[in-house]
Structure formats: structure tokens, C-alpha cells
Design a protein around this motif. Structure first.
Motif, mmCIF file in Angstrom:
data_model
loop_
_atom_site.group_PDB
_atom_site.id
_atom_site.type_symbol
_atom_site.label_atom_id
_atom_site.label_comp_id
_atom_site.label_asym_id
_atom_site.label_seq_id
_atom_site.Cartn_x
_atom_site.Cartn_y
_atom_site.Cartn_z
ATOM 1 N N PHE A 113 31.861 -35.318 16.079
ATOM 2 C CA PHE A 113 30.907 -36.285 17.039
ATOM 3 C C PHE A 113 31.116 -37.488 16.397
ATOM 4 C CE2 PHE A 113 27.656 -32.357 17.752
ATOM 5 C CZ PHE A 113 28.519 -31.829 18.291
ATOM 6 N N CYS A 114 31.345 -37.782 15.466
ATOM 7 C CA CYS A 114 31.279 -39.445 14.808
ATOM 8 C C CYS A 114 32.192 -40.270 16.066
ATOM 9 C CB CYS A 114 31.606 -39.319 13.464
ATOM 10 S SG CYS A 114 32.304 -41.022 13.003
ATOM 11 N N LYS A 115 31.950 -41.314 15.995
ATOM 12 C CA LYS A 115 32.616 -42.290 17.060
ATOM 13 C C LYS A 115 33.840 -42.632 16.407
ATOM 14 C CE LYS A 115 30.921 -46.878 15.839
ATOM 15 N NZ LYS A 115 31.957 -47.184 15.083
ATOM 16 N N ASP A 116 34.022 -42.591 14.955
ATOM 17 C CA ASP A 116 35.412 -43.036 14.471
ATOM 18 C C ASP A 116 36.049 -41.306 14.046
ATOM 19 O OD1 ASP A 116 35.247 -45.650 14.880
ATOM 20 O OD2 ASP A 116 34.002 -45.763 13.024
ATOM 21 N N LYS A 117 35.232 -40.316 14.352
ATOM 22 C CA LYS A 117 36.005 -39.088 14.097
ATOM 23 C C LYS A 117 36.183 -38.925 12.512
ATOM 24 C CE LYS A 117 36.183 -38.218 18.179
ATOM 25 N NZ LYS A 117 35.054 -37.242 18.682
ATOM 26 N N VAL A 118 35.542 -39.631 11.588
ATOM 27 C CA VAL A 118 35.301 -39.229 10.285
ATOM 28 C C VAL A 118 33.608 -39.624 10.048
ATOM 29 C CG1 VAL A 118 37.492 -40.117 9.206
ATOM 30 C CG2 VAL A 118 35.632 -41.858 9.620
ATOM 31 N N PRO A 119 33.266 -38.863 9.229
ATOM 32 C CA PRO A 119 31.735 -39.170 9.032
ATOM 33 C C PRO A 119 31.536 -40.543 8.411
ATOM 34 C CG PRO A 119 32.536 -37.026 8.282
ATOM 35 C CD PRO A 119 33.610 -37.739 8.518
ATOM 36 N N CYS A 120 31.031 -41.676 9.465
ATOM 37 C CA CYS A 120 31.069 -42.814 8.773
ATOM 38 C C CYS A 120 29.545 -43.071 8.363
ATOM 39 C CB CYS A 120 31.162 -43.796 10.044
ATOM 40 S SG CYS A 120 29.967 -43.810 11.326
ATOM 41 N N LYS A 121 28.580 -42.011 8.678
ATOM 42 C CA LYS A 121 27.424 -42.018 8.304
ATOM 43 C C LYS A 121 26.368 -43.171 9.031
ATOM 44 C CE LYS A 121 27.420 -39.638 3.778
ATOM 45 N NZ LYS A 121 28.872 -39.261 3.493
ATOM 46 N N SER A 122 27.090 -43.944 9.778
ATOM 47 C CA SER A 122 26.293 -45.240 10.256
ATOM 48 C C SER A 122 26.221 -45.163 11.943
ATOM 49 C CB SER A 122 26.552 -46.448 9.808
ATOM 50 O OG SER A 122 28.105 -46.560 9.992
ATOM 51 N N CYS A 123 27.109 -44.390 12.420
ATOM 52 C CA CYS A 123 27.027 -44.340 14.010
ATOM 53 C C CYS A 123 25.949 -43.856 14.403
ATOM 54 C CB CYS A 123 28.557 -43.991 14.550
ATOM 55 S SG CYS A 123 28.666 -42.278 14.435
ATOM 56 N N PRO A 124 25.572 -43.736 15.642
ATOM 57 C CA PRO A 124 24.281 -43.325 16.354
ATOM 58 C C PRO A 124 24.686 -41.307 15.985
ATOM 59 C CG PRO A 124 25.056 -44.786 17.872
ATOM 60 C CD PRO A 124 25.989 -44.824 16.759
ATOM 61 N N ALA A 125 25.631 -41.024 16.183
ATOM 62 C CA ALA A 125 26.032 -39.507 16.263
ATOM 63 C C ALA A 125 25.925 -39.127 14.555
ATOM 64 C CB ALA A 125 27.259 -39.253 16.586
ATOM 65 N N CYS A 126 26.197 -39.800 13.872
ATOM 66 C CA CYS A 126 26.164 -39.338 12.419
ATOM 67 C C CYS A 126 24.620 -39.541 11.960
ATOM 68 C CB CYS A 126 27.021 -40.459 11.512
ATOM 69 S SG CYS A 126 28.783 -39.906 11.583
ATOM 70 N N ILE A 127 24.093 -40.572 12.404
ATOM 71 C CA ILE A 127 22.464 -40.562 12.108
ATOM 72 C C ILE A 127 21.947 -39.698 12.656
ATOM 73 C CG2 ILE A 127 20.553 -42.055 12.556
ATOM 74 C CD1 ILE A 127 22.705 -44.756 12.019
#
Ligand SMILES: [Zn+2]
Length: 275
Positions: free
Chosen positions: A41-55
Motif C-alpha cells: 500500500f505504501c506510495k513508494d512500495k517500501v514501508p516508508c513509515k511516513s506516507c498516509p498509507a503507512c501511517i
């Protein structure tokens, strides 16, 4: 959080619609599901932990990651039906929609059968993940439709002598008081493996119940049991009572209820009807 070894089993290039995550640690399994969802789901397809999806995933509020947990050690057919309805609606924010059924072995047989229908025709965007401690604890028809992913060090209940356990439970089921109480010593050997012991007793009784009510060998976790099942004269209603008692005993162990007394309660429940 999620090792590449686990990822290789999930198969990121070629996702399955259904997974069985085998893990002794419920919370770890939950974290792996979250990490899997974040990668998708992450916008960068890596868990960035900061995009809305990750949060949202971290907060447990992502609308496309749905989680079902047992209530009082049970997942009922209503919960599975509600999940199916939810899954039939397209994802809101992601390209996929993930359903995680936690401690999936707590699904009763009707709930498992309801799930089976969804597994047979999942929506294109749907991913169903069942997590549990031992893949054998679920109907083989479900197991065969899921990709198995082993997470961490899965302890196998191989330490328990299943044949001997079966003898003990057969003696108890047939009202053989002396033999059954000698078996308290057998149980003592597994004092430090309570959960594994309960799991093995549960697997045996479920097999026995399935065989006695359907005569069906293919549904058993131990197909060899069918030849020995006649020796245990327990009636289905009594087997169900003992299975219910196992739920109680498991809860008791969490509150440090005495091990020997608990095992004796199980034996007494088995002895009662037949003696
Ligand atoms: Zn992200």
C-alpha cells in the motif's frame, strides 16, 4: 520487521489470493501482515513509515486492511460473512484489499465452510491471510487453497508422542478409570509444553469427531486415525463437551491454573458418560 526469507515465501512477484501464515507468536504474525500490507500500500512500495498509507496501517485504521480476531476463543460464521461482504466491495485507497483472520483455527467448522466459498472465488483485488500456530489446525480443503508461509521459528508439536496420547484418550473415552489416571503421569511430561499438548488433544478429538459424524477420512489431519477410531467409544456430544472444556483449560493456563488439576478435569469429563 519482515525478513527476505518470509518475503520469498509470500512471493511478491506472483501474489496469491490466500495465505496461511504459520507462527507460534500471534503478535509477530500480526506485525508481518502489517509489513506485507505496507509494502503493497505504501506510495513508494517500501514501508516508508511516513506516507498516509503507512501511517494508517500502523494505526490500524487503513480501510483496505481488515482484521478479524477471535472473541472468547471463537470466530463465528457471522464474522466470516461480514468479512465476505466487506471484501466484495472494491478497495477504497489501495489497489488491493487485505483481510487478516487472526488465530484462524478458532473458526468453527461452519465458519470455515463459509470462508471456503470466498476462497474458491476471491475478487481479483482480494488477499486473504489466515494466521495460526499450526497449519494442521484448519480444514485441509482450506489449507490446500492457501500458500503456506512459515514465520520465525515455528515450534512443531513433534515432541508429543501422538500414538501414546491417543491410547490415553481412548482409555479415558472408554471409561477405563485406572488406565486413564495412570496417564496423568504421561501428561506430567508435557508440563512445560502445555499449549502443544492441548493442541494435540484438540487435533485428535476434532479428527475423532469428524470421523464419527461424517465417516470421511480425507478431512482428518491424521488419516491413519480412521482405523483406530472405532476403539474410542465416545459419543459426538461428549467429544464436543471435552473440546469446549479445552478452551476453558487453555484460558485457565493463562491465569496459572494448576496443570495437573486441569488435565484431571479433562480426563474426568471424558470418563463421565461412558463409565
Ligand atoms: Zn509509505
Amino acid at each position: 520487521m519482515m525478513s527476505e526469507h518470509v518475503f520469498a515465501q509470500i512471493g511478491t512477484e506472483n501474489l496469491s489470493h490466500a495465505y496461511l501464515f504459520e507462527s507460534m507468536d500471534t503478535e509477530h504474525a500480526r506485525a508481518v501482515v502489517d509489513a506485507f500490507a505496507a509494502r503493497l500500500f505504501c506510495k513508494d512500495k517500501v514501508p516508508c513509515k511516513s506516507c498516509p498509507a503507512c501511517i494508517k496501517i500502523a494505526a490500524g485504521t487503513h480501510p483496505d486492511l481488515m482484521r478479524i480476531r477471535p472473541e472468547k476463543d471463537s470466530i463465528g460464521i457471522d464474522a466470516v460473512r461480514a468479512m465476505t461482504r466487506n471484501l466484495s466491495l472494491a478497495p477504497l485507497e489501495a489497489e488491493k484489499k487485505i483481510v487478516h483472520i487472526e488465530s484462524a483455527h478458532f473458526m468453527r467448522i461452519p465458519a470455515q465452510n463459509a470462508l471456503l466459498k470466498t476462497l474458491e472465488e476471491p475478487p481479483l483485488y482480494g488477499i486473504i491471510i489466515l494466521s495460526l500456530s499450526n497449519a494442521k489446525r484448519i480444514l485441509p480443503t482450506i489449507r490446500s487453497r492457501c500458500r503456506l508461509v512459515r514465520i520465525g521459528e515455528t515450534k512443531r508439536p513433534a515432541t508429543i508422542d501422538r500414538r501414546l496420547l491417543e491410547e490415553v484418550l481412548t482409555d479415558a473415552g472408554n471409561g477405563n478409570v485406572d488406565a486413564a489416571f495412570k496417564s496423568v503421569k504421561f501428561f506430567q511430561d508435557y508440563k512445560d509444553h502445555k499449549e502443544e499438548l492441548l493442541q494435540e488433544i484438540e487435533l485428535y478429538l476434532r479428527d475423532l469427531l469428524i470421523f464419527k459424524t461424517t465417516g470421511e477420512k480425507t478431512l482428518l489431519t491424521d488419516p491413519g486415525l480412521s482405523e483406530r477410531a472405532e476403539q474410542n467409544r465416545m459419543e459426538p456430544a461428549q467429544i464436543i463437551r471435552v473440546l469446549d472444556l479445552l478452551v476453558e483449560v487453555r484460558e485457565g493456563f493463562r491465569r496459572n491454573v494448576n496443570f495437573q488439576l486441569s488435565m484431571e478435569r479433562i480426563l474426568i469429563e471424558m470418563l463421565e458418560e461412558s463409565s
